[in-house]
Design a protein around this motif. Structure first.
Motif, PDB file in Angstrom:
ATOM      1  N   GLN A 145       0.793  -1.274   0.012  1.00  0.00           N
ATOM      2  CA  GLN A 145      -0.095   0.020  -0.034  1.00  0.00           C
ATOM      3  C   GLN A 145       0.796   1.281   0.099  1.00  0.00           C
ATOM      4  O   GLN A 145       0.319   2.350  -0.237  1.00  0.00           O
ATOM      5  CB  GLN A 145      -1.078   0.113   1.312  1.00  0.00           C
ATOM      6  N   GLY A 146       2.228   0.925   0.233  1.00  0.00           N
ATOM      7  CA  GLY A 146       3.187   2.223   0.110  1.00  0.00           C
ATOM      8  C   GLY A 146       3.449   2.783   1.448  1.00  0.00           C
ATOM      9  O   GLY A 146       2.637   2.351   2.764  1.00  0.00           O
ATOM     10  N   LEU A 171      -3.593   4.726  -1.256  1.00  0.00           N
ATOM     11  CA  LEU A 171      -2.659   3.918  -1.947  1.00  0.00           C
ATOM     12  C   LEU A 171      -1.758   4.704  -2.669  1.00  0.00           C
ATOM     13  O   LEU A 171      -1.993   5.533  -3.536  1.00  0.00           O
ATOM     14  CB  LEU A 171      -3.576   2.891  -3.082  1.00  0.00           C
ATOM     15  N   THR A 173       1.253   4.955  -5.400  1.00  0.00           N
ATOM     16  CA  THR A 173       1.340   4.444  -6.700  1.00  0.00           C
ATOM     17  C   THR A 173       2.734   4.746  -7.239  1.00  0.00           C
ATOM     18  O   THR A 173       3.369   5.602  -6.660  1.00  0.00           O
ATOM     19  CB  THR A 173       0.417   4.721  -7.744  1.00  0.00           C
ATOM     20  N   HIS A 319      -0.618   8.550  -5.818  1.00  0.00           N
ATOM     21  CA  HIS A 319      -1.399   8.268  -4.710  1.00  0.00           C
ATOM     22  C   HIS A 319      -2.840   8.298  -5.371  1.00  0.00           C
ATOM     23  O   HIS A 319      -3.472   9.033  -6.263  1.00  0.00           O
ATOM     24  CB  HIS A 319      -1.606   9.054  -3.369  1.00  0.00           C
ATOM     25  N   THR A 331      -4.885  -1.996  -4.185  1.00  0.00           N
ATOM     26  CA  THR A 331      -3.849  -2.796  -3.677  1.00  0.00           C
ATOM     27  C   THR A 331      -3.420  -4.163  -4.081  1.00  0.00           C
ATOM     28  O   THR A 331      -2.131  -4.304  -4.666  1.00  0.00           O
ATOM     29  CB  THR A 331      -3.750  -2.836  -1.939  1.00  0.00           C
ATOM     30  N   GLN A 334      -2.330  -3.465  -7.638  1.00  0.00           N
ATOM     31  CA  GLN A 334      -0.893  -2.999  -7.655  1.00  0.00           C
ATOM     32  C   GLN A 334       0.125  -4.133  -7.403  1.00  0.00           C
ATOM     33  O   GLN A 334       1.078  -4.106  -8.244  1.00  0.00           O
ATOM     34  CB  GLN A 334      -0.648  -1.984  -6.611  1.00  0.00           C
ATOM     35  N   GLY A 341       4.259  -1.374  -3.876  1.00  0.00           N
ATOM     36  CA  GLY A 341       4.027   0.054  -4.148  1.00  0.00           C
ATOM     37  C   GLY A 341       5.413   0.710  -4.402  1.00  0.00           C
ATOM     38  O   GLY A 341       6.367   0.067  -5.073  1.00  0.00           O
TER      39      GLY A 341
END
Length: 466
Positions: A145-146, A171, A173, A319, A331, A334, A341
């Motif tokens: 999720q970063g 989230l 990115t 984000h 998520t 991703q 992330g």
């Protein structure tokens, strides 16, 4: 036109449909007479073209049934989707010219600030600090999720914009563009319809075409989308999603009014419309303007953003803000497409630069400098007969109409021979109705660019500006 030329045009028409995946493996081709009528060709010309395509293995014939696309994988060419435009108004071509770092072109039509306007000293300090971080920051994948601290920081900034968000509803990115790509993968299927503003950010067109999405547009006004046209389009086209800018609209610099924002959300509720709100220019606003996400509470509105305009386009990190169940699914998506992330190093550098105490001063100075530059360029462009469509409250764009309906694409073509990349209006227009407009980046606009424009607007003849 010779018969061979006409035949080749038919061959290229079918090949383009295959490359854009409008026609897929096993799909039946139009009948000979049907395609001949559509293309205003003779049936014999279409028969010859189909024979050529069959000989090349692109299609095959079934007796008494017609012609079909060969059952083999075809490379996808996003450039072949949508209308085939002149390169000066093709979004992919303009984007590639703007980001090409291997040439000496100046870029008064680009979408970022000069490097000497950016906080490079703060970024260098942050990089030195991160270089001393523990080994995992330097070697490991980014979490799914970063970076948690960066998500908390974004949540606090959104709170200051009257938009209360839990950090777990954010989230991170690899960029703002990747954020939109993930949203498209999550919410759309090939053939779906998406609504955009006319004009709008040109890479919206390119990315939607890459997802094989049908694009419809609604005219944009100084207060936001044309509400009557928006309502008609929602009834007639039933788009799945509306993609727009909040804060300072790209390319016009306009600001959404409160009344328009409330009506947009009412129409979205009535027609079950999802909205993606690109907030990338929000920090350039002198005061807060309406946010669709704040009105909606992120029920049917997703927000995307990044720090590429205010800190660094080199440190790629964007984000998505959305409701919790959508963030959970995004998520997973991703992880499936990027295995985590954004880079931990990039996230740490951004978080450090945003929290070392210098960022607020940087933005205050930047806003003041841009205010002065916009005023200066408004006057200088005005002296050449180019008037801004609106007077932006902030940011670095001026959306201007050329005098005497001069074609902006022709100006861009001539300017390229003189080493300058301009952004003509139709690159932003799905309807191709902005041929006499241009988007100017006031931070990148220099005297030599004004000289080119002056020669064009004075003579009205681009052929002499060589």
């Amino acid at each position: 036109m010779t018969k061979a030329t006409r035949r080749n045009l038919v061959v290229e028409h079918i090949n383009r449909r295959i490359r854009s995946r409008t026609l897929g493996p096993g799909d039946k081709l139009p009948s000979v007479r049907g395609l001949a009528s559509t293309l205003n060709m003779s049936p014999s010309t279409v028969v010859e073209a189909y024979d050529v395509l069959a000989a090349e293995g692109a299609i095959w014939a079934r007796r008494s049934s017609g012609f079909f696309v060969a059952d083999k994988a075809q490379p996808f060419a996003v450039s072949q989707t949508g209308p085939q435009l002149d390169r000066e108004v093709d979004s992919l071509w303009v984007a590639r010219q703007s980001i090409d770092t291997e040439n000496e072109l100046t870029k008064p039509g680009c979408g970022w600030l000069p490097s000497d306007w950016m906080p490079v000293d703060a970024l260098r300090r942050a990089m030195r600090q991160v270089a001393r971080a523990n080994n995992t920051v330097l070697t490991d994948y980014g979490s799914a999720q970063g970076h948690r601290n960066l998500r908390h920081l974004i949540a606090r900034k959104l709170h200051d914009q009257s938009n209360d968000v839990d950090p777990d509803c954010i989230l991170l990115t690899n960029s703002g563009s990747q954020a939109l790509d993930l949203v498209c993968r999550f919410l759309l299927s090939p053939g779906d319809t998406v609504l955009v503003d006319d004009p709008c950010y040109f890479n919206f067109h390119a990315l939607l075409r890459a997802h094989q999405i049908k694009i419809v547009s609604v005219p944009y006004t100084p207060k936001g989308p044309d509400l009557a046209a928006l309502e008609d389009t929602l009834k007639d086209k039933r788009p799945r999603l509306y993609l727009t800018n909040s804060a300072l609209h790209n390319p016009t610099g306009a600001t959404l009014s409160a009344a328009t924002a409330h009506r947009v959300m009412s129409l979205a509720e009535t027609h079950d419309l999802i909205i993606v709100e690109d907030s990338i220019f929000s920090e350039f606003e002198p005061a807060l303007s309406p946010r669709l996400a704040a009105l909606d509470g992120h029920n049917r509105v997703l927000t995307i953003g990044s720090y590429s305009k205010t800190l660094s386009a080199s440190l790629r990190c964007g984000h998505i803000v959305a409701r919790r169940d959508w963030i959970e699914a995004l998520t997973d998506l991703q992880v499936a497409t990027n295995f985590g992330g954004p880079s931990p190093m990039v996230s740490e550098v951004l978080h450090t630069a945003l929290t070392d105490g210098s960022y607020r001063k940087h933005m205050e100075a930047l806003i003041t400098r841009l205010d002065q530059r916009r005023a200066q360029m408004t006057n200088e462009l005005g002296a050449l007969g180019l008037k801004p469509w609106v007077k932006p409250r902030g940011g670095f764009y001026l959306w201007c109409e050329l005098p005497n309906q001069i074609d902006a694409a022709t100006v861009a073509r001539v300017s390229l021979t003189k080493g300058a990349v301009f952004a003509p209006g139709n690159v932003f227009s799905a309807s191709q109705s902005k041929s006499s407009f241009m988007r100017f980046n006031v931070s990148q606009l220099e005297p030599e660019h004004l000289k080119i424009l002056g020669e064009v607007t004075t003579t009205g003849d681009t052929a002499n500006v060589i």
